[in-house]
Design a protein around this motif. Structure first.
Motif, mmCIF file in Angstrom:
data_model
loop_
_atom_site.group_PDB
_atom_site.id
_atom_site.type_symbol
_atom_site.label_atom_id
_atom_site.label_comp_id
_atom_site.label_asym_id
_atom_site.label_seq_id
_atom_site.Cartn_x
_atom_site.Cartn_y
_atom_site.Cartn_z
ATOM 1 N N ARG A 166 43.463 -19.222 -59.453
ATOM 2 C CA ARG A 166 42.512 -18.445 -58.682
ATOM 3 C C ARG A 166 42.234 -17.169 -59.454
ATOM 4 N NH1 ARG A 166 46.663 -21.248 -56.665
ATOM 5 N NH2 ARG A 166 47.703 -19.559 -55.606
ATOM 6 N N GLY A 167 40.983 -16.719 -59.451
ATOM 7 C CA GLY A 167 40.627 -15.553 -60.244
ATOM 8 C C GLY A 167 39.847 -14.525 -59.456
ATOM 9 N N PHE A 168 39.712 -13.371 -60.061
ATOM 10 C CA PHE A 168 38.988 -12.264 -59.460
ATOM 11 C C PHE A 168 38.414 -11.441 -60.603
ATOM 12 C CE2 PHE A 168 39.279 -7.735 -58.186
ATOM 13 C CZ PHE A 168 38.332 -7.738 -57.165
ATOM 14 N N TYR A 169 37.148 -11.125 -60.529
ATOM 15 C CA TYR A 169 36.506 -10.300 -61.542
ATOM 16 C C TYR A 169 36.353 -8.887 -60.999
ATOM 17 C CZ TYR A 169 33.031 -8.350 -64.663
ATOM 18 O OH TYR A 169 32.380 -7.538 -65.546
ATOM 19 N N ASP A 204 47.440 -6.324 -53.663
ATOM 20 C CA ASP A 204 48.068 -6.683 -52.387
ATOM 21 C C ASP A 204 47.095 -7.438 -51.488
ATOM 22 O OD1 ASP A 204 50.487 -5.588 -53.104
ATOM 23 O OD2 ASP A 204 50.179 -3.717 -52.003
ATOM 24 N N ARG A 205 45.847 -6.998 -51.440
ATOM 25 C CA ARG A 205 44.848 -7.675 -50.620
ATOM 26 C C ARG A 205 44.544 -9.072 -51.142
ATOM 27 N NH1 ARG A 205 40.599 -2.889 -48.992
ATOM 28 N NH2 ARG A 205 42.044 -1.776 -47.642
ATOM 29 N N LEU A 206 44.492 -9.234 -52.449
ATOM 30 C CA LEU A 206 44.267 -10.553 -53.018
ATOM 31 C C LEU A 206 45.443 -11.480 -52.745
ATOM 32 C CD1 LEU A 206 42.637 -9.558 -56.421
ATOM 33 C CD2 LEU A 206 41.513 -10.719 -54.502
ATOM 34 N N ALA A 207 46.655 -10.952 -52.844
ATOM 35 C CA ALA A 207 47.846 -11.764 -52.567
ATOM 36 C C ALA A 207 47.859 -12.222 -51.122
ATOM 37 C CB ALA A 207 49.105 -10.982 -52.899
ATOM 38 N N ALA A 208 47.397 -11.379 -50.218
ATOM 39 C CA ALA A 208 47.359 -11.752 -48.801
ATOM 40 C C ALA A 208 46.383 -12.894 -48.537
ATOM 41 C CB ALA A 208 46.994 -10.536 -47.942
ATOM 42 N N ALA A 209 45.382 -13.017 -49.399
ATOM 43 C CA ALA A 209 44.408 -14.114 -49.258
ATOM 44 C C ALA A 209 44.872 -15.392 -49.962
ATOM 45 C CB ALA A 209 43.047 -13.682 -49.800
ATOM 46 N N LYS A 210 46.056 -15.377 -50.520
ATOM 47 C CA LYS A 210 46.688 -16.537 -51.146
ATOM 48 C C LYS A 210 45.826 -17.103 -52.254
ATOM 49 C CE LYS A 210 46.770 -17.852 -47.040
ATOM 50 N NZ LYS A 210 46.539 -18.563 -45.907
#
Length: 156
Positions: free
Chosen positions: A129-132, A150-156
Motif C-alpha cells: 500500500r502506498g501514499f504520495y 499514525d493516520r495511515l496506519a489506522a487505515a491499515k
C-alpha cells in the motif's frame, strides 16, 4: 461485505457476518493478550487500553482477548478475525494482523456507544500500500509526518 450491516470501517473488511444485538462500550472493562506477543504489540495494546479507558487484564476475565497463533483466523500473515459478542476475540497469525484487528476495533469503538455483534475476517487486498506526499511547496515538521503515519496506519 454482507448487506444490512454497514460498518464504519475503512477499508471495508473482506468478510462480515452480522449477529443479533450489540455490545455497549461500558461493558468493556479490560483487554489482554496471550503469549507470544512482541513488545511492539504490547505497546499498541497499552495505548489502545488507555485510549478506551480499559485495564490490561488476565485472559480469563478480559472483555477483549487478543491471541496470536494458528487456528480461527485467516491464513494471510496480515489477516485477522474479530468476533464481537459477550467478549471480543481477536485472533491473528502475526502481531501485524493483531495490530490491524485493533485498528478495526478502534474504528468501531469510535463510531458510537455500542458495537454491533458480528464476525469480521479481514486481510489486505494489496500486498503493498502506498501514499504520495508532495513536499515541493512546504516542508512538513517531523511531528506532522508522525501524525500522517499514525493516520495511515489506522487505515491499515
Amino acid at each position: 461485505m454482507m448487506k444490512g450491516l454497514d460498518l464504519p470501517i475503512l477499508p471495508k473488511p473482506q468478510r462480515v457476518s452480522p449477529h443479533a444485538g450489540s455490545v455497549s462500550r461500558s461493558a468493556l472493562r479490560s483487554v489482554s493478550v496471550g503469549p507470544p506477543a512482541p513488545a511492539s504489540l504490547r505497546k499498541h495494546l497499552r495505548d489502545f487500553a488507555q485510549r478506551n479507558g480499559l485495564t490490561l487484564g488476565n485472559r480469563g476475565g478480559s472483555s477483549i482477548i487478543v491471541e496470536i497463533g494458528e487456528g480461527g483466523c485467516p491464513s494471510h500473515p496480515e489477516g485477522y478475525s474479530l468476533r464481537i459478542g459477550e467478549t471480543i476475540a481477536l485472533k491473528s497469525l502475526t502481531a501485524t494482523g493483531a495490530y490491524y484487528g485493533l485498528q478495526t476495533l478502534q474504528q468501531l469503538l469510535d463510531a458510537g456507544q455500542t458495537v454491533p455483534r458480528c464476525a469480521i475476517e479481514d486481510w489486505p487486498a494489496l500486498a503493498l500500500r502506498g501514499f504520495y506526499f508532495d513536499l515541493t511547496r512546504q516542508v512538513p515538521t517531523p511531528e506532522y509526518l508522525r501524525l500522517i503515519i499514525d493516520r495511515l496506519a489506522a487505515a491499515k
